[in-house]
Design a protein around this motif. Structure first.
Motif, PDB file in Angstrom:
ATOM      1  N   GLU A  55       0.823  -1.209   0.000  1.00 54.42           N
ATOM      2  CA  GLU A  55       0.000   0.000   0.000  1.00 54.42           C
ATOM      3  C   GLU A  55       0.860   1.264   0.000  1.00 54.42           C
ATOM      4  O   GLU A  55       0.576   2.217  -0.735  1.00 54.42           O
ATOM      5  CB  GLU A  55      -0.929  -0.012   1.211  1.00 54.42           C
ATOM      6  CG  GLU A  55      -1.987   1.064   1.160  1.00 54.42           C
ATOM      7  CD  GLU A  55      -3.057   0.885   2.224  1.00 54.42           C
ATOM      8  OE1 GLU A  55      -3.790   1.846   2.433  1.00 54.42           O
ATOM      9  OE2 GLU A  55      -3.144  -0.204   2.832  1.00 54.42           O
ATOM     10  N   GLN A  56       1.915   1.281   0.803  1.00 54.60           N
ATOM     11  CA  GLN A  56       2.807   2.450   0.849  1.00 54.60           C
ATOM     12  C   GLN A  56       3.499   2.668  -0.490  1.00 54.60           C
ATOM     13  O   GLN A  56       3.600   3.800  -0.963  1.00 54.60           O
ATOM     14  CB  GLN A  56       3.852   2.285   1.955  1.00 54.60           C
ATOM     15  CG  GLN A  56       3.276   2.389   3.347  1.00 54.60           C
ATOM     16  CD  GLN A  56       4.279   1.949   4.414  1.00 54.60           C
ATOM     17  OE1 GLN A  56       5.068   1.027   4.209  1.00 54.60           O
ATOM     18  NE2 GLN A  56       4.235   2.621   5.565  1.00 54.60           N
ATOM     19  N   LEU A  57       3.980   1.587  -1.102  1.00 53.52           N
ATOM     20  CA  LEU A  57       4.641   1.704  -2.398  1.00 53.52           C
ATOM     21  C   LEU A  57       3.649   2.187  -3.452  1.00 53.52           C
ATOM     22  O   LEU A  57       3.961   3.073  -4.244  1.00 53.52           O
ATOM     23  CB  LEU A  57       5.268   0.371  -2.815  1.00 53.52           C
ATOM     24  CG  LEU A  57       5.966   0.343  -4.171  1.00 53.52           C
ATOM     25  CD1 LEU A  57       7.049   1.415  -4.268  1.00 53.52           C
ATOM     26  CD2 LEU A  57       6.534  -1.040  -4.443  1.00 53.52           C
ATOM     27  N   LYS A  60       2.993   5.848  -3.103  1.00 57.47           N
ATOM     28  CA  LYS A  60       4.158   6.653  -3.492  1.00 57.47           C
ATOM     29  C   LYS A  60       4.244   6.847  -5.002  1.00 57.47           C
ATOM     30  O   LYS A  60       4.695   7.882  -5.469  1.00 57.47           O
ATOM     31  CB  LYS A  60       5.432   6.006  -2.961  1.00 57.47           C
ATOM     32  CG  LYS A  60       6.647   6.893  -3.075  1.00 57.47           C
ATOM     33  CD  LYS A  60       7.791   6.364  -2.258  1.00 57.47           C
ATOM     34  CE  LYS A  60       8.958   7.341  -2.306  1.00 57.47           C
ATOM     35  NZ  LYS A  60      10.083   6.878  -1.532  1.00 57.47           N
ATOM     36  N   ILE A  61       3.799   5.846  -5.775  1.00 54.06           N
ATOM     37  CA  ILE A  61       3.893   5.958  -7.237  1.00 54.06           C
ATOM     38  C   ILE A  61       2.541   6.245  -7.895  1.00 54.06           C
ATOM     39  O   ILE A  61       2.435   6.273  -9.118  1.00 54.06           O
ATOM     40  CB  ILE A  61       4.531   4.707  -7.869  1.00 54.06           C
ATOM     41  CG1 ILE A  61       3.634   3.488  -7.725  1.00 54.06           C
ATOM     42  CG2 ILE A  61       5.921   4.469  -7.325  1.00 54.06           C
ATOM     43  CD1 ILE A  61       3.977   2.372  -8.677  1.00 54.06           C
ATOM     44  N   ARG A  85       9.321   3.688 -12.550  1.00 49.71           N
ATOM     45  CA  ARG A  85       8.644   4.388 -11.445  1.00 49.71           C
ATOM     46  C   ARG A  85       8.721   3.590 -10.151  1.00 49.71           C
ATOM     47  O   ARG A  85       8.991   4.141  -9.088  1.00 49.71           O
ATOM     48  CB  ARG A  85       7.163   4.624 -11.798  1.00 49.71           C
ATOM     49  CG  ARG A  85       6.847   6.029 -12.116  1.00 49.71           C
ATOM     50  CD  ARG A  85       5.379   6.367 -12.242  1.00 49.71           C
ATOM     51  NE  ARG A  85       4.414   5.366 -11.873  1.00 49.71           N
ATOM     52  CZ  ARG A  85       3.507   4.858 -12.693  1.00 49.71           C
ATOM     53  NH1 ARG A  85       3.431   5.242 -13.930  1.00 49.71           N
ATOM     54  NH2 ARG A  85       2.652   3.953 -12.269  1.00 49.71           N
ATOM     55  N   LEU A  86       8.476   2.290 -10.231  1.00 51.23           N
ATOM     56  CA  LEU A  86       8.517   1.445  -9.034  1.00 51.23           C
ATOM     57  C   LEU A  86       9.890   1.423  -8.390  1.00 51.23           C
ATOM     58  O   LEU A  86      10.031   1.648  -7.187  1.00 51.23           O
ATOM     59  CB  LEU A  86       8.113   0.009  -9.380  1.00 51.23           C
ATOM     60  CG  LEU A  86       6.640  -0.295  -9.434  1.00 51.23           C
ATOM     61  CD1 LEU A  86       6.409  -1.653 -10.083  1.00 51.23           C
ATOM     62  CD2 LEU A  86       6.047  -0.264  -8.046  1.00 51.23           C
ATOM     63  N   LEU A  87      10.900   1.114  -9.188  1.00 57.31           N
ATOM     64  CA  LEU A  87      12.232   0.922  -8.621  1.00 57.31           C
ATOM     65  C   LEU A  87      12.968   2.230  -8.344  1.00 57.31           C
ATOM     66  O   LEU A  87      13.535   2.393  -7.270  1.00 57.31           O
ATOM     67  CB  LEU A  87      13.066   0.021  -9.527  1.00 57.31           C
ATOM     68  CG  LEU A  87      12.602  -1.435  -9.570  1.00 57.31           C
ATOM     69  CD1 LEU A  87      13.363  -2.211 -10.625  1.00 57.31           C
ATOM     70  CD2 LEU A  87      12.751  -2.083  -8.210  1.00 57.31           C
ATOM     71  N   GLY A  90       9.862   4.916  -6.581  1.00 58.56           N
ATOM     72  CA  GLY A  90       9.222   4.308  -5.417  1.00 58.56           C
ATOM     73  C   GLY A  90      10.193   3.756  -4.392  1.00 58.56           C
ATOM     74  O   GLY A  90       9.988   3.902  -3.195  1.00 58.56           O
ATOM     75  N   LEU A  91      11.268   3.102  -4.864  1.00 54.22           N
ATOM     76  CA  LEU A  91      12.176   2.411  -3.947  1.00 54.22           C
ATOM     77  C   LEU A  91      13.582   3.020  -3.907  1.00 54.22           C
ATOM     78  O   LEU A  91      14.440   2.544  -3.166  1.00 54.22           O
ATOM     79  CB  LEU A  91      12.252   0.931  -4.314  1.00 54.22           C
ATOM     80  CG  LEU A  91      10.923   0.177  -4.158  1.00 54.22           C
ATOM     81  CD1 LEU A  91      11.005  -1.196  -4.801  1.00 54.22           C
ATOM     82  CD2 LEU A  91      10.535   0.069  -2.698  1.00 54.22           C
TER      83      LEU A  91
END
Length: 100
Positions: A55-57, A60-61, A85-87, A90-91
């Motif tokens: 949910e947090q990830l 964030k994106i 976007r994810l890596l 987001g991360l």
């Protein structure tokens, strides 16, 4: 345990028998799904290392938790822009591709 086929000595031989030689339609489909699964596992591991929930990830994106879940479980194709976007966003990781 089931008896094994004496002619199968390697994992590659097993894949050849089950899905056909490399380049066949079934083998290609298997390999695509295997790569999607591996990418999902990578994202899941990096998310956990970042101590984030799905949910947090997602928040964030700008995505939904269910989308993150589908990607992590290899159930959704992912566009390169989404992977970025994810890596990266987001991360906080950097993406590097190698073509062999």
């Amino acid at each position: 345990m089931e008896a094994t086929d004496e002619n199968i000595k390697t994992f590659s031989s097993h894949l050849d028998k089950r899905y056909g030689k490399g380049g066949s339609k079934d083998r290609t489909e298997f390999e695509i799904k295997a790569k999607a699964f591996a990418i999902g596992e990578l994202i899941k591991e990096e998310r956990k290392l970042a101590d984030m929930t799905q949910e947090q990830l997602a928040e964030k994106i700008g995505a939904k938790k269910s989308f993150i879940s589908r990607i992590e479980n290899g159930k959704s194709d992912i566009q390169l822009s989404t992977l970025y976007r994810l890596l990266e966003y987001g991360l906080g990781k950097k993406i590097s591709f190698t073509v062999k």
